[in-house]
Design a protein around this motif. Structure first.
Motif, PDB file in Angstrom:
ATOM      1  N   SER A 165       0.854  -1.188   0.000  1.00  0.00           N
ATOM      2  CA  SER A 165       0.000   0.000   0.000  1.00  0.00           C
ATOM      3  C   SER A 165       0.887   1.234   0.000  1.00  0.00           C
ATOM      4  O   SER A 165       2.085   1.155   0.296  1.00  0.00           O
ATOM      5  N   SER A 166       0.305   2.365  -0.311  1.00  0.00           N
ATOM      6  CA  SER A 166       1.069   3.613  -0.350  1.00  0.00           C
ATOM      7  C   SER A 166       1.484   4.070   1.045  1.00  0.00           C
ATOM      8  O   SER A 166       2.310   4.977   1.179  1.00  0.00           O
ATOM      9  N   ASN A 167       0.940   3.457   2.095  1.00  0.00           N
ATOM     10  CA  ASN A 167       1.311   3.806   3.472  1.00  0.00           C
ATOM     11  C   ASN A 167       2.496   2.998   3.983  1.00  0.00           C
ATOM     12  O   ASN A 167       2.939   3.185   5.115  1.00  0.00           O
ATOM     13  N   ASN A 168       2.997   2.110   3.151  1.00  0.00           N
ATOM     14  CA  ASN A 168       4.088   1.235   3.547  1.00  0.00           C
ATOM     15  C   ASN A 168       5.381   2.039   3.700  1.00  0.00           C
ATOM     16  O   ASN A 168       5.773   2.749   2.770  1.00  0.00           O
ATOM     17  N   PRO A 169       6.068   1.970   4.838  1.00  0.00           N
ATOM     18  CA  PRO A 169       7.295   2.757   5.022  1.00  0.00           C
ATOM     19  C   PRO A 169       8.484   2.240   4.228  1.00  0.00           C
ATOM     20  O   PRO A 169       9.469   2.955   4.061  1.00  0.00           O
ATOM     21  N   LEU A 170       8.408   1.001   3.725  1.00  0.00           N
ATOM     22  CA  LEU A 170       9.516   0.443   2.958  1.00  0.00           C
ATOM     23  C   LEU A 170       9.372   0.717   1.469  1.00  0.00           C
ATOM     24  O   LEU A 170      10.244   1.288   0.838  1.00  0.00           O
ATOM     25  N   ILE A 171       8.245   0.277   0.916  1.00  0.00           N
ATOM     26  CA  ILE A 171       7.995   0.470  -0.512  1.00  0.00           C
ATOM     27  C   ILE A 171       6.616   1.110  -0.641  1.00  0.00           C
ATOM     28  O   ILE A 171       5.592   0.437  -0.683  1.00  0.00           O
ATOM     29  N   SER A 172       6.615   2.414  -0.679  1.00  0.00           N
ATOM     30  CA  SER A 172       5.366   3.186  -0.644  1.00  0.00           C
ATOM     31  C   SER A 172       4.710   3.180  -2.020  1.00  0.00           C
ATOM     32  O   SER A 172       4.897   4.102  -2.825  1.00  0.00           O
ATOM     33  N   ILE A 173       3.941   2.125  -2.280  1.00  0.00           N
ATOM     34  CA  ILE A 173       3.334   1.964  -3.598  1.00  0.00           C
ATOM     35  C   ILE A 173       2.111   1.072  -3.484  1.00  0.00           C
ATOM     36  O   ILE A 173       2.106   0.105  -2.715  1.00  0.00           O
ATOM     37  N   GLU A 174       1.065   1.396  -4.210  1.00  0.00           N
ATOM     38  CA  GLU A 174      -0.121   0.535  -4.253  1.00  0.00           C
ATOM     39  C   GLU A 174       0.179  -0.702  -5.096  1.00  0.00           C
ATOM     40  O   GLU A 174       1.036  -0.673  -5.996  1.00  0.00           O
ATOM     41  N   TYR A 175      -0.542  -1.786  -4.826  1.00  0.00           N
ATOM     42  CA  TYR A 175      -0.277  -3.053  -5.513  1.00  0.00           C
ATOM     43  C   TYR A 175      -0.378  -2.900  -7.034  1.00  0.00           C
ATOM     44  O   TYR A 175       0.469  -3.401  -7.787  1.00  0.00           O
ATOM     45  N   GLU A 176      -1.405  -2.198  -7.500  1.00  0.00           N
ATOM     46  CA  GLU A 176      -1.591  -2.048  -8.949  1.00  0.00           C
ATOM     47  C   GLU A 176      -0.407  -1.325  -9.584  1.00  0.00           C
ATOM     48  O   GLU A 176       0.055  -1.686 -10.671  1.00  0.00           O
ATOM     49  N   ASP A 177       0.097  -0.300  -8.912  1.00  0.00           N
ATOM     50  CA  ASP A 177       1.252   0.430  -9.434  1.00  0.00           C
ATOM     51  C   ASP A 177       2.508  -0.439  -9.391  1.00  0.00           C
ATOM     52  O   ASP A 177       3.363  -0.365 -10.274  1.00  0.00           O
ATOM     53  N   PHE A 178       2.613  -1.268  -8.345  1.00  0.00           N
ATOM     54  CA  PHE A 178       3.737  -2.193  -8.251  1.00  0.00           C
ATOM     55  C   PHE A 178       3.740  -3.149  -9.439  1.00  0.00           C
ATOM     56  O   PHE A 178       4.793  -3.393 -10.056  1.00  0.00           O
ATOM     57  N   VAL A 179       2.561  -3.688  -9.774  1.00  0.00           N
ATOM     58  CA  VAL A 179       2.456  -4.606 -10.907  1.00  0.00           C
ATOM     59  C   VAL A 179       2.901  -3.904 -12.189  1.00  0.00           C
ATOM     60  O   VAL A 179       3.656  -4.457 -12.994  1.00  0.00           O
ATOM     61  N   ARG A 180       2.439  -2.682 -12.382  1.00  0.00           N
ATOM     62  CA  ARG A 180       2.796  -1.932 -13.589  1.00  0.00           C
ATOM     63  C   ARG A 180       4.307  -1.692 -13.686  1.00  0.00           C
ATOM     64  O   ARG A 180       4.857  -1.613 -14.776  1.00  0.00           O
ATOM     65  N   GLY A 181       4.974  -1.575 -12.547  1.00  0.00           N
ATOM     66  CA  GLY A 181       6.402  -1.313 -12.552  1.00  0.00           C
ATOM     67  C   GLY A 181       7.257  -2.549 -12.754  1.00  0.00           C
ATOM     68  O   GLY A 181       8.463  -2.432 -13.009  1.00  0.00           O
TER      69      GLY A 181
END
Length: 549
Positions: free
Chosen positions: A471-487
């Motif tokens: 999730s975007s609130n994650n202090p390690l990898i601040s990214i939503e799952y959908e955006d992570f997949v796209r990357g």
């Protein structure tokens, strides 16, 4: 049965994952809710459990406007039931009713006895998940029974998902409640347990003694709830042909229909922006990787591929065993041929954790400090260059150009050296981002250690196990799952047991190549109806690779 308007019915959709993300059913309901809400309007309400940790972020509370519902909820409140009503904060903003099972826990023993008398379903004392299902089922049955008794004009439809929401179905059937019930199984309990136990499932499915197998695995009571829901509902459906085949043999009722899960493709329809979105989100992953591998960040990110697998933590069913084994073999081959390519392989599956690992947090902190220091120094250098040029009054033009030796002050050189020295580490980058509760016996960590995938500098395949949803609130990898997949560059889902499988479907609509199997519902669905795919899509027939062009 009284005459009711069947053309404008009330629809209640009941699931444990309404505004409560646990697994794939959350995505199923969230995806279909906008269309259903548009078609039914205020006649559509979702019912789920009240999870206080997530409810405030998922639901915007509002007053109950339907007079029948208000009367019922007021009555339930007077008897100690706590609830929350409002709009689910997703596209379509459907009405949701969340019921607090803990608020009525004092009735559990009474309702367990009633469930045995009414449906012959046993319930052991120490199964919290079953206890929650019973409390939830009786609350739902209470609400729906009272609603049907008050609403005399319109027909009422109740659609239940999975066994956790299915307790109410035999109750409503026994009470002859005037409504139509639909039960959708997304995966059978027994099928999931059998596959996880390394049984030759598909070749022996017709020969299992279901009661005996459920009993041996300690899930007989859960199996009874699931089978009771399947037999007592008016309409029984599944999400794929392979699950229909499974349900016919394990639940002993052939489904009335197969309803494949869908995706809100409009949400992902940015065909011309696939490359831009990939580049933008890949940079976010780059930032995480720089921090996670600090001190050993000696590989070229422009020559790095990001692979991932994600979903419910089911080690064998989801094919995590095969995924890790393939990473080990890939690592060996890349090292053998001295390949300059690096693969960073992610495993995103929620598991029991204590906290974020200190070393993982430190990596992000020290690289962020370095980045901020460099940014601050860069701004000051830019100001010095500007000031020098702005003071030009004529004559030798070289006097207006700052000398490279004057770009950095001594203080800035010292500060930069300190930031760089902080990047030194004696340990290898961690293979898991959290402190696991069951670290010593966790199947994923056990296999990674056995195959010696330790993120050594010589390894061309690096591994990151993230045992929590992104999730975007994650202090390690601040990214939503959908955006992570796209990357990422490739999704890998070699499932042995997968009734549907949203993850490869999501990859497909986001333009990301994926690997799946024809043992999954989605893989079988695509294999059946698609002659040529417009996306890069692979299948693993019986988990051996075949490419579809």
């Amino acid at each position: 049965m009284s005459h009711r308007d069947v053309h404008n019915p009330f629809l209640f959709e009941i699931a444990w994952e309404v505004a409560n993300k646990v697994g794939g059913i959350y995505t199923v309901i969230k995806t279909k809710a906008p269309v259903t809400a548009h078609e039914f309007g205020d006649r559509y309400t979702l019912i789920g459990p009240l999870a206080y940790k997530t409810a405030a972020a998922e639901v915007e509370a509002e007053k109950v406007t339907n007079p029948h519902m208000k009367e019922i909820l007021d009555e339930m409140t007077s008897q100690g039931v706590k609830w929350m009503y409002g709009r689910w904060l997703i596209e379509g903003a459907p009405h949701v009713l969340l019921l607090d099972t803990n608020s009525i826990a004092d009735r559990l023993d009474s309702w367990k006895g009633d469930l045995w008398n009414v449906a012959g379903i046993p319930s052991p004392p120490n199964d919290q998940e079953t206890n929650d299902a019973i409390l939830f089922g009786y609350l739902v049955g209470w609400f729906l029974g009272d609603f049907v008794a008050r609403e005399k004009k319109k027909a009422v439809i109740a659609h239940f998902h999975e066994w956790l929401a299915g307790v109410a179905i035999p109750l409503l059937r026994k009470r002859r409640t005037e409504l139509t019930t639909i039960f959708t199984t997304h995966a059978t309990l027994l099928g999931r347990y059998l596959c996880a136990g390394s049984v030759d499932f598909y070749n022996n499915i017709q020969h299992f003694s279901v009661d005996e197998e459920a009993g041996k695995r300690g899930i007989y009571h859960r199996y009874c709830i699931e089978r009771g829901a399947a037999h007592c509902c008016d309409v029984f459906t599944t999400v794929s042909q392979i699950t229909a085949f499974e349900a016919e043999h394990l639940l002993k009722r052939k489904p009335d229909g197969v309803l494949p899960n869908g995706l809100n493709v409009v949400k992902f329809s940015a065909m011309h922006e696939f490359q831009n979105l990939h580049a933008r989100n890949k940079e976010k992953i780059h930032n995480f990787v720089r921090g996670h591998f600090y001190g050993h960040y000696d590989f070229d990110l422009d020559n790095t591929l990001y692979f991932f697998t994600a979903g419910r933590y089911e080690y064998r069913n989801k094919g995590v065993d095969m995924y890790i084994e393939s990473l080990s073999r890939l690592n060996h081959r890349l090292k053998a041929c001295n390949s300059p390519m690096t693969v960073v392989a992610f495993i995103v599956m929620p598991a029991a954790t204590q906290s974020f690992a200190v070393e993982a947090l430190k990596g992000q902190a020290v690289t962020k400090q370095l980045q901020e220091t460099v940014k601050d120094i860069t701004e000051k250098i830019g100001q010095r260059i500007f000031d020098k040029a702005a003071r030009y009054t004529g004559g030798d033009i070289s006097r207006a150009v700052i000398n490279p030796s004057e770009l950095l002050t001594n203080e800035e050189k010292i500060l930069l050296k300190r930031r760089v020295i902080a990047l030194k580490r004696n340990s290898l980058p961690p293979i898991v981002t959290h402190n696991m509760i069951d670290d010593g016996s966790d199947p994923i960590l056990t296999q990674l250690r056995r195959l010696q995938l330790f993120n050594h500098p010589s390894d061309r395949v690096k591994v990151v196990f993230h045992p929590e949803f992104l999730s975007s609130n994650n202090p390690l990898i601040s990214i939503e799952y959908e955006d992570f997949v796209r990357g990422c560059h490739l999704g890998v889902f070699p499932s042995y047991y997968e009734p549907w499988g949203y993850t490869p479907a999501e990859c497909t609509v986001m333009g990301v190549p994926s690997v799946t199997t024809n043992l999954s519902g989605f893989g079988g669905f695509v294999e059946e109806i698609l002659e040529k795919s417009s996306y890069r899509l692979w299948y693993l027939h019986s988990r051996s690779s075949v490419e579809i062009s």
